[in-house]
Every structure is written in structure tokens, then in C-alpha cells.
Design an enzyme around this catalytic site. Structure first.
Site, PDB file in Angstrom:
ATOM      1  N   ARG A  63      -0.204  -0.722  -4.092  1.00 53.99           N
ATOM      2  CA  ARG A  63      -0.615  -1.900  -3.317  1.00 53.99           C
ATOM      3  C   ARG A  63      -1.991  -2.421  -3.725  1.00 53.99           C
ATOM      4  O   ARG A  63      -2.768  -2.879  -2.886  1.00 53.99           O
ATOM      5  CB  ARG A  63      -0.598  -1.602  -1.808  1.00 53.99           C
ATOM      6  CG  ARG A  63       0.731  -1.099  -1.269  1.00 53.99           C
ATOM      7  CD  ARG A  63       1.852  -2.129  -1.442  1.00 53.99           C
ATOM      8  NE  ARG A  63       3.097  -1.594  -0.922  1.00 53.99           N
ATOM      9  CZ  ARG A  63       4.009  -0.932  -1.637  1.00 53.99           C
ATOM     10  NH1 ARG A  63       3.802  -0.760  -2.944  1.00 53.99           N
ATOM     11  NH2 ARG A  63       5.103  -0.473  -1.087  1.00 53.99           N
ATOM     12  N   SER A  83       4.173  -4.240   6.360  1.00 56.60           N
ATOM     13  CA  SER A  83       3.489  -2.978   6.647  1.00 56.60           C
ATOM     14  C   SER A  83       1.995  -3.223   6.828  1.00 56.60           C
ATOM     15  O   SER A  83       1.347  -3.835   5.977  1.00 56.60           O
ATOM     16  CB  SER A  83       3.715  -1.982   5.512  1.00 56.60           C
ATOM     17  OG  SER A  83       5.075  -1.639   5.414  1.00 56.60           O
ATOM     18  N   GLU A 122      -3.115  -2.132   4.655  1.00 57.72           N
ATOM     19  CA  GLU A 122      -2.467  -2.826   3.537  1.00 57.72           C
ATOM     20  C   GLU A 122      -2.666  -4.327   3.700  1.00 57.72           C
ATOM     21  O   GLU A 122      -2.787  -5.054   2.712  1.00 57.72           O
ATOM     22  CB  GLU A 122      -0.977  -2.485   3.514  1.00 57.72           C
ATOM     23  CG  GLU A 122      -0.215  -3.109   2.360  1.00 57.72           C
ATOM     24  CD  GLU A 122       1.198  -2.577   2.233  1.00 57.72           C
ATOM     25  OE1 GLU A 122       2.077  -3.373   1.876  1.00 57.72           O
ATOM     26  OE2 GLU A 122       1.406  -1.384   2.509  1.00 57.72           O
TER      27      GLU A 122
END
Length: 303
Positions: free
Chosen positions: A176, A225, A295
């Protein structure tokens, strides 16, 4: 018109290169449906208009590229920036097993058209909200795959106006994360895929979509998320084990369906969501001595 309201030459020029608006509510442009106004909001008509516009902007003006706003949280007070909507950079070209996609191409559309061409390797993108530019920036992923698995090169527009081609290995991509140059804008990304029967590719995509629909709260505004999974564990498991599933602050709630999702139940503010993020981080740290790393990208100034 007073001097304060008169447009400067760069503002006039951008208005001729696309649509330029002042004080645009970012709640209209993020999947969480929250966020205050952007000082300037610009949607260029095409690639060349974008290149020209960036070269005309004052060097001290912060520029924020925008796809679908699927992984960002904007303060209620807004952004003192020029937000650039890349929706019209949506070209998609196929050359054998290689595919070039503009930054504004939706990842779900990218996956669907790759399937039609009998190309495999990016099926998971059918389940990821957002566009290719943001996907490169965040190294988007799902189902144990990530965009860097197939990314070859990107064309990047530097803040100076220079267009630079960068190999994927130069981007320092990890879970990520990618190391794009500061204030740069992804223009085009090229991927190397491999052949497979279109029906087989589509079936894998359908399976992934079914799993996503069964486990994620897709009917309410969310940003995907909220936290990265810590090594060897899952953020959702930790949040649920801390007894936080279903907890609400204002109009924001930790999803009962998936604890690593925060949903906007209709009247949430950015402050509500940030308060929930802070509560989750504190309690998981206290219970398990694990620091959850967000995130979602928190942009702008936060008090």
C-alpha cells in the site's frame, strides 16, 4: 467587481483549459462523502490541457490529483489547494500482452476490458474502487495481489511541468505504498499481463466480487480498508477483538460487517471519522501493543 474577486492570469488560463471552480465541496468527490471545500477544483479537458495548466500554476500552489476519492479523508475545513480531477485521462490501449491506461481509468473498467482481451493478472482490480492513478500511488491490492505485480512503467507529470517516464522498480513500491516524486501526477501506467481464456478470467473476477460483496459494507459510503494489515495479522481481527465492532461516533460507525471499514451513516463529518480512527488505534495499542497504520490518506490540515 472588486480587486479581491478579479481572477489572475493563471486562473483565467485554467478556465480555458477545462472547468475551474472555487470552493468546491469535496464531499461530492470522495467515497466517504465527507470533506470541506477545495480552494480550487480543476478538471482539464485532456492530457495536454493538464500539462499546460500545471506549468501555469504558481509554484507555491499545492496540487492534489484526484481520481474517485476512494482512499482519502479531507478535513471539514477543506483544502487550500488546487484539486485536479483526472477523470478525462481515461485512454486505454492494448498492445499484445501490454496495456497502457490513463490515470483516470477506473480500475474496475480496466479489469473488465483486460478480461475481454483475454489478459490475466489484474482480476483483483475488479473489486477495488478508484482509478489507475490512485492505484499506482497506493499500490492498490486485494486477494494477496497488488498492482506492482504487473506494473512496468509510469509516465509522471512533475510539478515543474516536465513529463518523466519511470520504471516500476524506481517507485519503491511496497504494501500500500509507492515513492512517487512529491507533488507529481501519474498520467499513464503500463502493465504486462499474460494470456488466458476470457471466460476463465471473468470467472475469477466474479468469484472475487462475490467474496467482496459478502464481507464488505458496500451499500454505505466508505473508503475501503481504513488500516493496513500488520505483519502476520489482520486489522479487522484486532479491531473486533478489542470489542470495537459497531462503535459509532457521530454519524460514523465501525462496520458490523467488516471491522476494518468505517461507514458514513448519512451525517458523518470528517472529525467523526478521525475520532473513530484515533479510538481504534489507542485501544488496539493498549490491548495488543500493536500500532495500526492508517491506509486511508489524511490530507490537509488537521487540528
Amino acid at each position: 467587481m472588486s480587486a479581491l474577486r478579479q481572477k489572475t492570469p493563471w486562473q483565467i488560463a485554467l478556465g480555458e483549459l477545462g472547468a475551474l471552480r472555487e470552493q468546491e465541496p469535496m464531499s461530492r468527490h470522495t467515497t466517504l462523502a465527507v470533506g470541506g471545500p477545495a480552494r480550487w477544483f480543476f478538471r482539464p479537458t485532456d492530457r495536454q490541457a493538464l500539462l499546460t495548466a500545471v506549468s501555469l500554476c504558481p509554484p507555491d500552489l499545492s496540487i492534489l490529483p484526484l481520481g474517485r476519492g476512494s482512499n482519502m479523508l479531507i478535513p471539514d475545513g477543506g483544502l487550500d489547494s488546487l484539486v485536479v480531477d483526472l477523470s478525462d485521462l481515461n485512454e486505454l490501449t492494448f498492445d499484445g500482452y501490454n496495456v497502457r491506461a490513463g490515470a483516470g481509468v477506473r480500475m474496475s473498467r480496466f479489469a473488465r476490458l483486460c478480461a475481454e482481451h483475454g489478459l490475466s493478472g489484474c482480476e483483483f482490480l475488479a473489486t477495488v474502487p478508484g482509478s489507475i492513478g490512485g492505484g499506482v500511488m497506493m499500490n492498490a491490492g486485494a486477494f494477496a495481489q497488488q498492482l506492482s505485480d504487473t506494473l512496468v512503467t509510469v509516465e509522471v507529470l512533475m510539478r515543474s511541468g516536465e513529463v518523466r517516464e519511470m520504471k516500476a522498480v524506481e517507485l519503491g513500491m511496497s504494501y500500500r505504498h509507492s515513492q512517487l516524486p512529491e507533488q507529481s501526477i501519474v498520467l499513464v501506467a503500463e502493465f504486462a499481463l499474460h494470456p488466458d481464456h476470457p471466460d476463465h478470467v471473468r470467472e475469477r473476477m466474479r468469484t472475487m466480487r462475490r467474496r467482496r460483496s459478502a464481507t464488505q459494507p458496500l451499500t454505505l459510503p466508505n473508503c475501503g480498508s481504513v488500516f493496513k494489515n500488520p505483519p502476520g495479522d489482520h486489522a479487522a481481527r484486532l479491531i473486533e477483538a478489542a470489542g470495537l465492532k459497531g462503535l459509532a461516533i457521530g454519524g460514523a460507525r465501525i462496520s458490523e460487517q467488516h471491522a476494518n471499514f468505517i461507514v458514513n451513516e448519512g451525517e458523518a463529518s470528517s472529525a467523526d471519522i478521525v475520532a473513530l480512527i484515533g479510538r481504534i488505534r489507542r485501544e488496539v495499542k493498549e490491548r495488543f501493543d500493536i500500532e495500526l497504520e492508517p491506509e486511508v490518506r489524511m490530507l490537509g490540515e488537521w487540528l
